[in-house]
Design a protein around this motif. Sequence first.
Motif, PDB file in Angstrom:
ATOM      1  N   LEU A 197     -15.437 -12.202 -19.739  1.00  0.00           N
ATOM      2  CA  LEU A 197     -14.578 -11.603 -18.713  1.00  0.00           C
ATOM      3  C   LEU A 197     -13.126 -12.033 -18.893  1.00  0.00           C
ATOM      4  N   ASP A 198     -12.898 -13.297 -19.250  1.00  0.00           N
ATOM      5  CA  ASP A 198     -11.541 -13.781 -19.506  1.00  0.00           C
ATOM      6  C   ASP A 198     -10.929 -13.060 -20.698  1.00  0.00           C
ATOM      7  N   SER A 199     -11.717 -12.866 -21.737  1.00  0.00           N
ATOM      8  CA  SER A 199     -11.246 -12.153 -22.923  1.00  0.00           C
ATOM      9  C   SER A 199     -10.865 -10.713 -22.587  1.00  0.00           C
ATOM     10  N   MET A 200     -11.671 -10.049 -21.782  1.00  0.00           N
ATOM     11  CA  MET A 200     -11.375  -8.673 -21.385  1.00  0.00           C
ATOM     12  C   MET A 200     -10.090  -8.608 -20.553  1.00  0.00           C
ATOM     13  N   HIS A 201      -9.916  -9.578 -19.661  1.00  0.00           N
ATOM     14  CA  HIS A 201      -8.711  -9.629 -18.834  1.00  0.00           C
ATOM     15  C   HIS A 201      -7.472  -9.839 -19.706  1.00  0.00           C
ATOM     16  N   THR A 202      -7.559 -10.764 -20.670  1.00  0.00           N
ATOM     17  CA  THR A 202      -6.442 -11.026 -21.581  1.00  0.00           C
ATOM     18  C   THR A 202      -6.122  -9.784 -22.400  1.00  0.00           C
ATOM     19  N   HIS A 203      -7.144  -9.113 -22.899  1.00  0.00           N
ATOM     20  CA  HIS A 203      -6.940  -7.888 -23.689  1.00  0.00           C
ATOM     21  C   HIS A 203      -6.224  -6.824 -22.854  1.00  0.00           C
ATOM     22  N   LYS A 204      -6.637  -6.669 -21.616  1.00  0.00           N
ATOM     23  CA  LYS A 204      -5.999  -5.691 -20.726  1.00  0.00           C
ATOM     24  C   LYS A 204      -4.519  -6.025 -20.529  1.00  0.00           C
ATOM     25  N   GLU A 205      -4.206  -7.314 -20.348  1.00  0.00           N
ATOM     26  CA  GLU A 205      -2.809  -7.728 -20.196  1.00  0.00           C
ATOM     27  C   GLU A 205      -2.004  -7.450 -21.466  1.00  0.00           C
ATOM     28  N   MET A 206      -2.610  -7.692 -22.627  1.00  0.00           N
ATOM     29  CA  MET A 206      -1.918  -7.459 -23.899  1.00  0.00           C
ATOM     30  C   MET A 206      -1.568  -5.989 -24.085  1.00  0.00           C
ATOM     31  N   MET A 207      -2.446  -5.114 -23.639  1.00  0.00           N
ATOM     32  CA  MET A 207      -2.243  -3.688 -23.868  1.00  0.00           C
ATOM     33  C   MET A 207      -1.078  -3.114 -23.055  1.00  0.00           C
ATOM     34  N   GLN A 208      -0.473  -3.923 -22.205  1.00  0.00           N
ATOM     35  CA  GLN A 208       0.716  -3.491 -21.478  1.00  0.00           C
ATOM     36  C   GLN A 208       1.967  -3.607 -22.350  1.00  0.00           C
ATOM     37  N   PHE A 209       1.822  -4.215 -23.525  1.00  0.00           N
ATOM     38  CA  PHE A 209       2.945  -4.455 -24.423  1.00  0.00           C
ATOM     39  C   PHE A 209       2.686  -3.810 -25.769  1.00  0.00           C
ATOM     40  N   ASN A 210       3.775  -3.651 -26.540  1.00  0.00           N
ATOM     41  CA  ASN A 210       3.687  -3.092 -27.883  1.00  0.00           C
ATOM     42  C   ASN A 210       4.459  -3.983 -28.845  1.00  0.00           C
ATOM     43  N   PRO A 211       3.976  -4.098 -30.096  1.00  0.00           N
ATOM     44  CA  PRO A 211       4.767  -4.843 -31.081  1.00  0.00           C
ATOM     45  C   PRO A 211       6.162  -4.223 -31.218  1.00  0.00           C
ATOM     46  N   GLY A 212       7.163  -5.081 -31.351  1.00  0.00           N
ATOM     47  CA  GLY A 212       8.541  -4.623 -31.446  1.00  0.00           C
ATOM     48  C   GLY A 212       9.252  -4.571 -30.105  1.00  0.00           C
ATOM     49  N   GLU A 213       8.512  -4.752 -29.041  1.00  0.00           N
ATOM     50  CA  GLU A 213       9.072  -4.680 -27.691  1.00  0.00           C
ATOM     51  C   GLU A 213       9.797  -5.982 -27.335  1.00  0.00           C
ATOM     52  N   GLN A 214      10.918  -5.856 -26.633  1.00  0.00           N
ATOM     53  CA  GLN A 214      11.668  -7.009 -26.150  1.00  0.00           C
ATOM     54  C   GLN A 214      10.991  -7.547 -24.899  1.00  0.00           C
ATOM     55  N   VAL A 215      10.736  -8.865 -24.892  1.00  0.00           N
ATOM     56  CA  VAL A 215      10.064  -9.515 -23.769  1.00  0.00           C
ATOM     57  C   VAL A 215      10.785 -10.817 -23.424  1.00  0.00           C
ATOM     58  N   SER A 216      10.460 -11.334 -22.253  1.00  0.00           N
ATOM     59  CA  SER A 216      10.976 -12.643 -21.861  1.00  0.00           C
ATOM     60  C   SER A 216       9.835 -13.463 -21.280  1.00  0.00           C
ATOM     61  N   PHE A 217      10.014 -14.779 -21.305  1.00  0.00           N
ATOM     62  CA  PHE A 217       9.063 -15.706 -20.710  1.00  0.00           C
ATOM     63  C   PHE A 217       9.804 -17.005 -20.420  1.00  0.00           C
ATOM     64  N   GLU A 218       9.241 -17.816 -19.525  1.00  0.00           N
ATOM     65  CA  GLU A 218       9.871 -19.081 -19.153  1.00  0.00           C
ATOM     66  C   GLU A 218       8.910 -20.231 -19.372  1.00  0.00           C
ATOM     67  N   PRO A 219       9.025 -20.919 -20.519  1.00  0.00           N
ATOM     68  CA  PRO A 219       8.148 -22.069 -20.748  1.00  0.00           C
ATOM     69  C   PRO A 219       8.525 -23.233 -19.831  1.00  0.00           C
ATOM     70  N   PRO A 220       7.559 -24.049 -19.443  1.00  0.00           N
ATOM     71  CA  PRO A 220       7.856 -25.193 -18.563  1.00  0.00           C
ATOM     72  C   PRO A 220       8.908 -26.114 -19.187  1.00  0.00           C
ATOM     73  N   GLY A 221       9.879 -26.494 -18.386  1.00  0.00           N
ATOM     74  CA  GLY A 221      10.906 -27.418 -18.838  1.00  0.00           C
ATOM     75  C   GLY A 221      11.990 -26.798 -19.702  1.00  0.00           C
ATOM     76  N   ARG A 222      11.972 -25.509 -19.868  1.00  0.00           N
ATOM     77  CA  ARG A 222      12.971 -24.813 -20.674  1.00  0.00           C
ATOM     78  C   ARG A 222      13.477 -23.611 -19.899  1.00  0.00           C
ATOM     79  N   GLY A 223      14.579 -23.097 -20.365  1.00  0.00           N
ATOM     80  CA  GLY A 223      15.127 -21.905 -19.739  1.00  0.00           C
ATOM     81  C   GLY A 223      14.400 -20.654 -20.191  1.00  0.00           C
ATOM     82  N   LYS A 224      14.827 -19.557 -19.657  1.00  0.00           N
ATOM     83  CA  LYS A 224      14.243 -18.256 -19.989  1.00  0.00           C
ATOM     84  C   LYS A 224      14.431 -17.978 -21.480  1.00  0.00           C
ATOM     85  N   GLN A 225      13.355 -17.571 -22.131  1.00  0.00           N
ATOM     86  CA  GLN A 225      13.370 -17.222 -23.547  1.00  0.00           C
ATOM     87  C   GLN A 225      13.256 -15.705 -23.669  1.00  0.00           C
ATOM     88  N   ILE A 226      14.064 -15.137 -24.550  1.00  0.00           N
ATOM     89  CA  ILE A 226      14.031 -13.695 -24.802  1.00  0.00           C
ATOM     90  C   ILE A 226      13.728 -13.492 -26.276  1.00  0.00           C
TER      91      ILE A 226
END
Length: 107
Positions: free
Chosen positions: A27-56
């Motif tokens: 079930l966790d694998s299916m949930h992760t796969h569903k989340e991945m399918m919201q994105f495409n390779p080559g797409e610009q994304v951002s995330f915020e790792p703990p203790g660091r600023g926003k990464q683009i």
Amino acid sequence: MNIDIDHLNEAELVELNHRIVERLKFLDSMHTHKEMMQFNPGEQVSFEPPGRGKQIGTLVKFNKKTVTVITESGQKWNVSPHLLRKIKDVSSKESKSSNVVKLLSKD
């Protein structure tokens, strides 16, 4: 739902435990796969790792449980897809049709 496990012996409980763990992993694998399918390779994304600023960066690869992102500074990150946010694309329609992913040099 009421599940009575009081009548199960130790071997049956161990087997039940293994089946439950495997089902939860699936079930966790299916949930992760569903989340991945919201994105495409080559797409610009951002995330915020703990203790660091926003990464683009640019999503470059899908892995089993994570995606690989190359940041603007050239760092490679494996990030859980639930931590990613899409960045609005302000480029022209020509670049949207391209399969080329621009990577910054480390110089």
